[in-house]
Design a protein around this motif. Structure first.
Motif, mmCIF file in Angstrom:
data_model
loop_
_atom_site.group_PDB
_atom_site.id
_atom_site.type_symbol
_atom_site.label_atom_id
_atom_site.label_comp_id
_atom_site.label_asym_id
_atom_site.label_seq_id
_atom_site.Cartn_x
_atom_site.Cartn_y
_atom_site.Cartn_z
ATOM 1 N N SER A 1 -3.986 -10.623 -2.892
ATOM 2 C CA SER A 1 -3.020 -9.845 -2.681
ATOM 3 C C SER A 1 -3.133 -8.528 -2.716
ATOM 4 C CB SER A 1 -1.782 -9.926 -4.041
ATOM 5 O OG SER A 1 -2.602 -9.539 -5.278
ATOM 6 N N VAL A 2 -4.261 -7.960 -2.845
ATOM 7 C CA VAL A 2 -4.611 -6.385 -2.715
ATOM 8 C C VAL A 2 -4.344 -5.895 -1.387
ATOM 9 C CG1 VAL A 2 -5.773 -4.414 -3.508
ATOM 10 C CG2 VAL A 2 -5.693 -6.361 -5.389
ATOM 11 N N PRO A 3 -4.929 -6.380 -0.307
ATOM 12 C CA PRO A 3 -4.734 -6.103 0.908
ATOM 13 C C PRO A 3 -3.531 -5.933 1.516
ATOM 14 C CG PRO A 3 -6.714 -7.555 0.653
ATOM 15 C CD PRO A 3 -6.146 -7.414 -0.458
ATOM 16 N N VAL A 4 -2.617 -7.121 1.123
ATOM 17 C CA VAL A 4 -1.069 -7.260 1.399
ATOM 18 C C VAL A 4 -0.419 -5.996 0.564
ATOM 19 C CG1 VAL A 4 1.008 -8.591 1.279
ATOM 20 C CG2 VAL A 4 -1.318 -9.500 1.610
ATOM 21 N N GLU A 5 -0.612 -5.620 -0.421
ATOM 22 C CA GLU A 5 -0.216 -4.581 -1.198
ATOM 23 C C GLU A 5 -0.514 -3.147 -0.634
ATOM 24 O OE1 GLU A 5 -1.759 -5.118 -5.129
ATOM 25 O OE2 GLU A 5 -0.635 -6.774 -5.615
ATOM 26 N N ALA A 6 -1.753 -2.930 0.047
ATOM 27 C CA ALA A 6 -2.001 -1.835 0.632
ATOM 28 C C ALA A 6 -1.443 -1.766 1.963
ATOM 29 C CB ALA A 6 -3.685 -1.997 0.764
ATOM 30 N N ILE A 7 -1.454 -2.761 2.690
ATOM 31 C CA ILE A 7 -0.743 -2.616 4.030
ATOM 32 C C ILE A 7 0.739 -2.517 3.836
ATOM 33 C CG2 ILE A 7 0.067 -4.165 6.161
ATOM 34 C CD1 ILE A 7 -2.706 -5.416 5.878
ATOM 35 N N SER A 8 1.431 -2.997 2.786
ATOM 36 C CA SER A 8 2.654 -2.619 2.410
ATOM 37 C C SER A 8 2.920 -1.295 2.118
ATOM 38 C CB SER A 8 3.323 -3.684 1.371
ATOM 39 O OG SER A 8 3.287 -4.940 1.614
ATOM 40 N N ALA A 9 1.891 -0.451 1.573
ATOM 41 C CA ALA A 9 1.791 0.816 1.015
ATOM 42 C C ALA A 9 1.556 1.593 2.483
ATOM 43 C CB ALA A 9 0.870 0.839 -0.072
ATOM 44 N N ARG A 10 1.031 1.142 3.375
ATOM 45 C CA ARG A 10 0.853 1.647 4.724
ATOM 46 C C ARG A 10 -0.634 2.453 4.724
ATOM 47 N NH1 ARG A 10 5.625 3.644 3.920
ATOM 48 N NH2 ARG A 10 5.399 5.755 3.326
#
Length: 195
Positions: free
Chosen positions: A168-177
């Protein structure tokens, strides 16, 4: 469909997206209402990044050898089980690739975040894996802060996030731009949705 998702029996379930809700609805379960909220941790990451509250980590990175101008690459491996989806070989290859990344790109500084406390996996003979973490941490442009450090704080300081598929961390990062990638070190997931 996946057989493990048949156990969900909820009045309401919070999901990241309509796509995830549709996936859950494919399964035999009893969920009465889906509430789409997006990625909650992304908001936490943005708050830390925009408020400057994660500067303590930046100071620690300077003490560890990070220099102005170096890009911060944060790496989030997962754990393994040789009878599961991710094996020891997958993890060792992933970590070896991070070592090569450090050697090939002298203008980066790497943070390798362990997924869980070391005591959590005593029966899976993790000594070889921990030696690789420690070897990476000895590199002059790498720090391995262990499992206790805040994932959100690390992501907030990152120029790039590298994660094990499909954590999930890459998804969280992308969601945070914040740019992020999944690294499929053993080419196990070629042709899947996120390939």
């Amino acid at each position: 469909r996946h057989p493990s998702w048949g156990y969900l029996l909820y009045d309401t379930i919070v999901v990241w997206s309509d796509r995830l809700a549709r996936y859950f609805k494919l399964h035999h379960q009893d969920v009465k209402r889906y509430v789409e909220v997006g990625c909650l941790w992304a908001e936490h990451v943005r708050h830390l990044k925009d408020s400057g509250r994660s500067l303590a980590l930046r100071a620690g990175l300077k003490e560890a050898g990070w220099r102005e101008g170096q890009k911060i690459v944060s790496v989030f491996p997962t754990w393994y089980h040789d009878e599961g989806l991710f094996t020891r070989n997958d993890l060792m290859t992933f970590l070896s690739d991070i070592g090569r990344l450090l050697e090939d790109f002298p203008d980066i500084f790497v943070i390798v975040k362990e997924k869980a406390p070391r005591w959590l996996f005593p029966g899976q003979d993790p000594a070889a894996v921990y030696r690789v973490f420690e070897e990476l941490a000895r590199h002059p442009r790498c720090i391995a802060p262990g499992s206790a450090r805040s994932v959100s704080e690390i992501v907030a300081q990152s120029d790039l996030v590298v994660g094990f598929p499909f954590s999930s961390v890459p998804v969280e990062a992308i969601s945070a731009r914040i740019p992020a990638i999944f690294h499929d070190a053993t080419s196990k997931f070629r042709g899947t949705y996120y390939d």
